[in-house]
Design a protein around this motif. Structure first.
Motif, short mmCIF file in Angstrom:
data_model
loop_
_atom_site.label_atom_id
_atom_site.label_comp_id
_atom_site.label_asym_id
_atom_site.label_seq_id
_atom_site.Cartn_x
_atom_site.Cartn_y
_atom_site.Cartn_z
N MET A 1 -13.49 -6.16 -9.94
CA MET A 1 -14.16 -5.54 -8.80
C MET A 1 -13.55 -6.10 -7.52
O MET A 1 -13.34 -7.29 -7.41
N PHE A 2 -13.29 -5.23 -6.58
CA PHE A 2 -12.74 -5.65 -5.30
C PHE A 2 -13.88 -6.08 -4.38
O PHE A 2 -14.92 -5.45 -4.33
N ILE A 3 -13.65 -7.16 -3.64
CA ILE A 3 -14.65 -7.63 -2.69
C ILE A 3 -14.51 -6.87 -1.38
O ILE A 3 -15.47 -6.46 -0.78
N ASP A 4 -13.29 -6.63 -0.95
CA ASP A 4 -13.03 -5.93 0.31
C ASP A 4 -12.85 -4.43 0.03
O ASP A 4 -11.89 -4.04 -0.64
N PRO A 5 -13.76 -3.59 0.53
CA PRO A 5 -13.65 -2.15 0.28
C PRO A 5 -12.32 -1.56 0.75
O PRO A 5 -11.80 -0.64 0.13
N HIS A 6 -11.76 -2.09 1.82
CA HIS A 6 -10.47 -1.60 2.33
C HIS A 6 -9.37 -1.85 1.30
O HIS A 6 -8.51 -0.99 1.07
N LEU A 7 -9.40 -3.02 0.67
CA LEU A 7 -8.40 -3.34 -0.35
C LEU A 7 -8.54 -2.43 -1.58
O LEU A 7 -7.55 -2.05 -2.19
N ALA A 8 -9.78 -2.11 -1.93
CA ALA A 8 -10.01 -1.21 -3.07
C ALA A 8 -9.39 0.15 -2.79
O ALA A 8 -8.67 0.71 -3.62
N SER A 9 -9.65 0.71 -1.62
CA SER A 9 -9.09 2.02 -1.26
C SER A 9 -7.56 1.97 -1.23
O SER A 9 -6.89 2.90 -1.67
N LYS A 10 -7.02 0.88 -0.72
CA LYS A 10 -5.57 0.72 -0.67
C LYS A 10 -4.99 0.70 -2.08
O LYS A 10 -3.96 1.32 -2.36
N HIS A 11 -5.66 0.01 -2.99
CA HIS A 11 -5.22 -0.05 -4.39
C HIS A 11 -5.27 1.34 -5.04
O HIS A 11 -4.36 1.73 -5.77
N HIS A 12 -6.31 2.11 -4.75
CA HIS A 12 -6.43 3.46 -5.29
C HIS A 12 -5.26 4.33 -4.82
O HIS A 12 -4.67 5.07 -5.61
N LEU A 13 -4.91 4.21 -3.55
CA LEU A 13 -3.78 4.98 -3.02
C LEU A 13 -2.46 4.53 -3.66
O LEU A 13 -1.59 5.35 -3.94
N GLN A 14 -2.33 3.23 -3.92
CA GLN A 14 -1.12 2.72 -4.58
C GLN A 14 -0.98 3.29 -5.99
O GLN A 14 0.11 3.65 -6.42
N LEU A 15 -2.10 3.39 -6.71
CA LEU A 15 -2.06 3.98 -8.06
C LEU A 15 -1.61 5.43 -7.99
O LEU A 15 -0.76 5.88 -8.76
N LEU A 16 -2.18 6.18 -7.06
CA LEU A 16 -1.81 7.58 -6.91
C LEU A 16 -0.36 7.75 -6.48
O LEU A 16 0.27 8.74 -6.84
N SER A 17 0.16 6.79 -5.73
CA SER A 17 1.55 6.92 -5.26
C SER A 17 2.54 6.89 -6.42
O SER A 17 3.67 7.32 -6.26
N LYS A 18 2.10 6.43 -7.58
CA LYS A 18 2.97 6.40 -8.75
C LYS A 18 3.10 7.76 -9.44
O LYS A 18 3.92 7.94 -10.31
N VAL A 19 2.23 8.71 -9.05
CA VAL A 19 2.30 10.05 -9.67
C VAL A 19 2.60 11.16 -8.66
O VAL A 19 2.66 12.32 -9.03
N PHE A 20 2.78 10.81 -7.39
CA PHE A 20 3.11 11.79 -6.36
C PHE A 20 4.43 11.42 -5.70
O PHE A 20 4.78 10.24 -5.60
#
Length: 125
Positions: A1-20
């Motif tokens: 679980m991410f403590i910083d919500p901004h870091l969580a969103s950034k990680h989600h975008l990084q995951l998606l960047s691997k398929v776009f």
């Protein structure tokens, strides 16, 4: 679980960047980043992108969202719960028990109120 919500969103975008192919496509595909109660996201993906994402070690699951028609009665039907078919009553004579569904998140959807709502339509009279 991410403590910083901004870091969580950034990680989600990084995951998606691997398929776009582009950062713009990544941002357009992201629908919502869940970052407070749990870490996850919803995104518009084609089947090959979803398959690629599902194979990543850091991804727990990928599934197609379901669109359900909201209603206020028969909540058990709405949630996909069914009556147990094993017996109509238990040995103690209690009524049928529900066969509870798995992987269900229960929430309240406030769809708002507006003058065009069926609740405000007057029948003949």
């Amino acid at each position: 679980m991410f403590i910083d919500p901004h870091l969580a969103s950034k990680h989600h975008l990084q995951l998606l960047s691997k398929v776009f192919a582009s950062e713009e496509d990544v941002r357009q595909s992201m629908l919502y980043s869940y970052k407070h109660s749990f870490s996850g996201f919803s995104a518009k993906l084609n089947s090959s992108q979803a398959t690629t994402l599902a194979k990543m070690e850091e991804v727990i699951s990928v599934f197609r969202s379901k669109t359900l028609r909201l209603h206020t009665t028969r909540s058990w039907d709405f949630l996909g719960l069914t009556l147990s078919s094993s017996s109509s009553t238990s040995t103690a004579g209690t009524p049928l028990q529900l066969a509870y569904g798995e992987d269900i998140i229960v929430g309240i959807f406030d769809t708002g109120i507006w003058p065009e709502s069926d609740s405000f339509r007057r029948g003949p009279g």
